[in-house]
Design a protein around this motif. Sequence first.
Motif, PDB file in Angstrom:
ATOM      1  N   PHE A 184       0.863  -1.173   0.000  1.00 26.96           N
ATOM      2  CA  PHE A 184       0.000   0.000   0.000  1.00 26.96           C
ATOM      3  C   PHE A 184       0.906   1.232   0.000  1.00 26.96           C
ATOM      4  O   PHE A 184       1.904   1.277   0.708  1.00 26.96           O
ATOM      5  N   GLU A 185       0.521   2.236  -0.788  1.00 25.97           N
ATOM      6  CA  GLU A 185       1.343   3.434  -0.968  1.00 25.97           C
ATOM      7  C   GLU A 185       0.522   4.663  -0.553  1.00 25.97           C
ATOM      8  O   GLU A 185      -0.071   5.341  -1.389  1.00 25.97           O
ATOM      9  N   PRO A 186       0.491   4.978   0.745  1.00 27.02           N
ATOM     10  CA  PRO A 186      -0.435   6.014   1.220  1.00 27.02           C
ATOM     11  C   PRO A 186       0.119   7.438   1.132  1.00 27.02           C
ATOM     12  O   PRO A 186       1.315   7.680   1.237  1.00 27.02           O
ATOM     13  N   ALA A 214       8.259  19.959   7.535  1.00 26.61           N
ATOM     14  CA  ALA A 214       7.754  18.724   8.139  1.00 26.61           C
ATOM     15  C   ALA A 214       8.879  17.841   8.673  1.00 26.61           C
ATOM     16  O   ALA A 214       8.634  16.689   9.053  1.00 26.61           O
ATOM     17  N   HIS A 215      10.096  18.361   8.723  1.00 20.43           N
ATOM     18  CA  HIS A 215      11.262  17.526   9.017  1.00 20.43           C
ATOM     19  C   HIS A 215      11.164  16.794  10.355  1.00 20.43           C
ATOM     20  O   HIS A 215      11.388  15.578  10.423  1.00 20.43           O
ATOM     21  N   ASP A 216      10.874  17.498  11.423  1.00 20.33           N
ATOM     22  CA  ASP A 216      10.861  16.855  12.731  1.00 20.33           C
ATOM     23  C   ASP A 216       9.842  15.721  12.778  1.00 20.33           C
ATOM     24  O   ASP A 216      10.112  14.639  13.303  1.00 20.33           O
ATOM     25  N   PHE A 217       8.663  15.971  12.204  1.00 21.51           N
ATOM     26  CA  PHE A 217       7.641  14.927  12.152  1.00 21.51           C
ATOM     27  C   PHE A 217       8.105  13.749  11.306  1.00 21.51           C
ATOM     28  O   PHE A 217       7.954  12.585  11.698  1.00 21.51           O
ATOM     29  N   ALA A 218       8.658  14.028  10.129  1.00 22.84           N
ATOM     30  CA  ALA A 218       9.060  12.961   9.214  1.00 22.84           C
ATOM     31  C   ALA A 218      10.116  12.060   9.842  1.00 22.84           C
ATOM     32  O   ALA A 218      10.051  10.827   9.731  1.00 22.84           O
ATOM     33  N   ILE A 219      11.107  12.648  10.509  1.00 23.25           N
ATOM     34  CA  ILE A 219      12.157  11.849  11.143  1.00 23.25           C
ATOM     35  C   ILE A 219      11.568  10.990  12.257  1.00 23.25           C
ATOM     36  O   ILE A 219      11.893   9.807  12.401  1.00 23.25           O
ATOM     37  N   LYS A 220      10.682  11.588  13.048  1.00 24.96           N
ATOM     38  CA  LYS A 220      10.039  10.837  14.124  1.00 24.96           C
ATOM     39  C   LYS A 220       9.223   9.676  13.557  1.00 24.96           C
ATOM     40  O   LYS A 220       9.259   8.552  14.076  1.00 24.96           O
ATOM     41  N   LEU A 221       8.502   9.929  12.483  1.00 26.26           N
ATOM     42  CA  LEU A 221       7.686   8.887  11.869  1.00 26.26           C
ATOM     43  C   LEU A 221       8.552   7.768  11.304  1.00 26.26           C
ATOM     44  O   LEU A 221       8.260   6.579  11.514  1.00 26.26           O
ATOM     45  N   VAL A 222       9.598   8.111  10.586  1.00 26.56           N
ATOM     46  CA  VAL A 222      10.494   7.104  10.005  1.00 26.56           C
ATOM     47  C   VAL A 222      11.081   6.215  11.097  1.00 26.56           C
ATOM     48  O   VAL A 222      11.079   4.978  10.989  1.00 26.56           O
ATOM     49  N   ARG A 223      11.569   6.826  12.155  1.00 24.14           N
ATOM     50  CA  ARG A 223      12.186   6.043  13.226  1.00 24.14           C
ATOM     51  C   ARG A 223      11.164   5.151  13.930  1.00 24.14           C
ATOM     52  O   ARG A 223      11.472   4.025  14.320  1.00 24.14           O
ATOM     53  N   THR A 224       9.950   5.656  14.081  1.00 20.02           N
ATOM     54  CA  THR A 224       8.912   4.854  14.724  1.00 20.02           C
ATOM     55  C   THR A 224       8.526   3.662  13.859  1.00 20.02           C
ATOM     56  O   THR A 224       8.410   2.531  14.340  1.00 20.02           O
ATOM     57  N   LEU A 225       8.318   3.895  12.571  1.00 19.64           N
ATOM     58  CA  LEU A 225       7.973   2.799  11.670  1.00 19.64           C
ATOM     59  C   LEU A 225       9.073   1.742  11.633  1.00 19.64           C
ATOM     60  O   LEU A 225       8.798   0.534  11.666  1.00 19.64           O
ATOM     61  N   GLN A 226      10.312   2.187  11.560  1.00 18.02           N
ATOM     62  CA  GLN A 226      11.412   1.227  11.508  1.00 18.02           C
ATOM     63  C   GLN A 226      11.519   0.432  12.802  1.00 18.02           C
ATOM     64  O   GLN A 226      11.828  -0.763  12.774  1.00 18.02           O
ATOM     65  N   SER A 227      11.219   1.066  13.938  1.00 11.62           N
ATOM     66  CA  SER A 227      11.253   0.330  15.214  1.00 11.62           C
ATOM     67  C   SER A 227      10.151  -0.712  15.292  1.00 11.62           C
ATOM     68  O   SER A 227      10.234  -1.653  16.070  1.00 11.62           O
ATOM     69  N   GLN A 228       9.116  -0.544  14.448  1.00 14.98           N
ATOM     70  CA  GLN A 228       8.014  -1.508  14.400  1.00 14.98           C
ATOM     71  C   GLN A 228       8.202  -2.553  13.305  1.00 14.98           C
ATOM     72  O   GLN A 228       7.311  -3.356  13.061  1.00 14.98           O
ATOM     73  N   GLY A 229       9.360  -2.527  12.641  1.00 15.06           N
ATOM     74  CA  GLY A 229       9.657  -3.516  11.617  1.00 15.06           C
ATOM     75  C   GLY A 229       9.118  -3.187  10.239  1.00 15.06           C
ATOM     76  O   GLY A 229       9.098  -4.049   9.358  1.00 15.06           O
ATOM     77  N   LEU A 230       8.678  -1.946  10.020  1.00  7.41           N
ATOM     78  CA  LEU A 230       8.179  -1.531   8.718  1.00  7.41           C
ATOM     79  C   LEU A 230       9.269  -0.748   7.997  1.00  7.41           C
ATOM     80  O   LEU A 230       9.570   0.395   8.347  1.00  7.41           O
ATOM     81  N   GLY A 231       9.892  -1.358   7.015  1.00  4.90           N
ATOM     82  CA  GLY A 231      10.979  -0.717   6.285  1.00  4.90           C
ATOM     83  C   GLY A 231      10.473   0.427   5.427  1.00  4.90           C
ATOM     84  O   GLY A 231       9.549   0.259   4.623  1.00  4.90           O
ATOM     85  N   VAL A 232      11.058   1.586   5.578  1.00  2.30           N
ATOM     86  CA  VAL A 232      10.643   2.765   4.818  1.00  2.30           C
ATOM     87  C   VAL A 232      11.337   2.766   3.464  1.00  2.30           C
ATOM     88  O   VAL A 232      12.552   2.586   3.366  1.00  2.30           O
ATOM     89  N   GLU A 233      10.553   2.987   2.409  1.00  2.00           N
ATOM     90  CA  GLU A 233      11.083   3.037   1.049  1.00  2.00           C
ATOM     91  C   GLU A 233      11.533   4.458   0.689  1.00  2.00           C
ATOM     92  O   GLU A 233      12.674   4.672   0.339  1.00  2.00           O
TER      93      GLU A 233
END
Length: 469
Positions: free
Chosen positions: A147-149, A184-203
């Motif tokens: 899925f590409e949201p 949006a930098h601070d949000f984007a970095i926080k989101l990327v790190r959170t997703l990766q900690s949950q095992g969702l690889g960011v493309e």
Amino acid sequence: MTDRDSTGKPQALGYEARRILERVEVEGIDLIRFLYVDHGGVIRGKAASRPRLAERMRTGIGHTVAMMAMSMLDHLQEVAGMGPVGEIRLVPDPATFVPLPYAPGAASMICDLRELDGSPWAACPRTFLKDAVAELEAEGYAMIAAFEPEFTLGRRLPDPAGGPDRLVPIDDSLCYATTGFDQAHDFAIKLVRTLQSQGLGVEHYYPELGHGQQELSIRYAPALFAADRQVIYRETVRGVALRMAMWASLAPKPIPDQAGNGCHLHVSLWDRKHQHNLFSDASDRYGLSPLAYRFIAGVRHHLPALVALTCGTVNSYRRLAPRMWASAYNCYGMDNREAPIRICSPMAGSVAASTNLEIKPSDSSANPYLSLGAVIHAGLDGIRRGLDPGEAVDVDPATLSEAERTRLGAHRLPATLDEALDALEADELLMEALGPLRRNAYLAVKRSEAKDFAAEDAAFEAFHHFRVF
């Protein structure tokens, strides 16, 4: 470590369950959310406490059958078998366990909806996708999907005129502009790190066309896990934003005069061992195999009905209009972003593996298990019947004459949710796949939403969609 069954006999827990129980103790997780997605596309659930988790992982949490007849406005519909009498269980899949860094002390698992005897409930959406995957496997195929949201990042503010709250975007940057990255930098970095900690690889990530609009894609996976990841993604995007005093909405049109948020669905079929991409054929003009063309034909054949499941809200159809890059006409083409089925250019050095199709009329207000399961059923129908997709379209179909679109079969897709539901009711294959209880509930919920929003204005619609999705 053991638990006890209903007779009091000790019962060993599986490895995954034991690992989770140890993890919640070590990490101090006190509440574990048991999540599911309803027919309105809303993620709902209940939470188990840490001391009761071992028991609840085995027994599930009790839940009224009526909740699958609830609309996104929390209006309960009259559906036979989904009234005040009856109980099911929310039974979690341990493989979906993730901590919630944006909600310290909490974690989540995604659930199947089961009967009291442990068998699948006839209205369980996750089971619908599981059954579709099983049909693929019976034919010798496995699906890889992603899925590409897109979503809008902003703040929820009162309307100065006294109307419903508004979503005010965090920026007015241009599409892909670096000012959007910075704001949006601070949000984007926080989101990327959170997703990766949950095992969702960011493309990849970038600011999109609309004000405050973001796109961040995660790695593909086998079909069931791709849908699970979409649920985790939705929860994480909104959760991270809330912890940062912002609001993120994946609704199709949270701001009526801005670009809409799609959730394009990428699919490919592989052999059951996931070694060979069966959609790839280097000798073909577009790099596709005969199997891929038959799959396209099946999706095209059922597309008017499919959009009732892939674009499941009234708000979805503000986005699905000509010249919006959201695919309003039923066609397919190579890298044609006005076609609902896009043949994606493969990646150099990985041509066979990266060959895939993009289903564009799809958004995050859909139940991902129903939408992906329905796409599988439609594609399989094209394969089994050897359907021909017709000619590819290499222009914006809106620029063609009506006669030319008719020749190509590029008919206008439903322009409203009611039109899409009419097409779904007329589609024998999809109605049969959904089954009586699930289809009756889905149609009742969605018809009620169409009626309720028809009586209100655009501000009411935007508010209720951006606050839910």
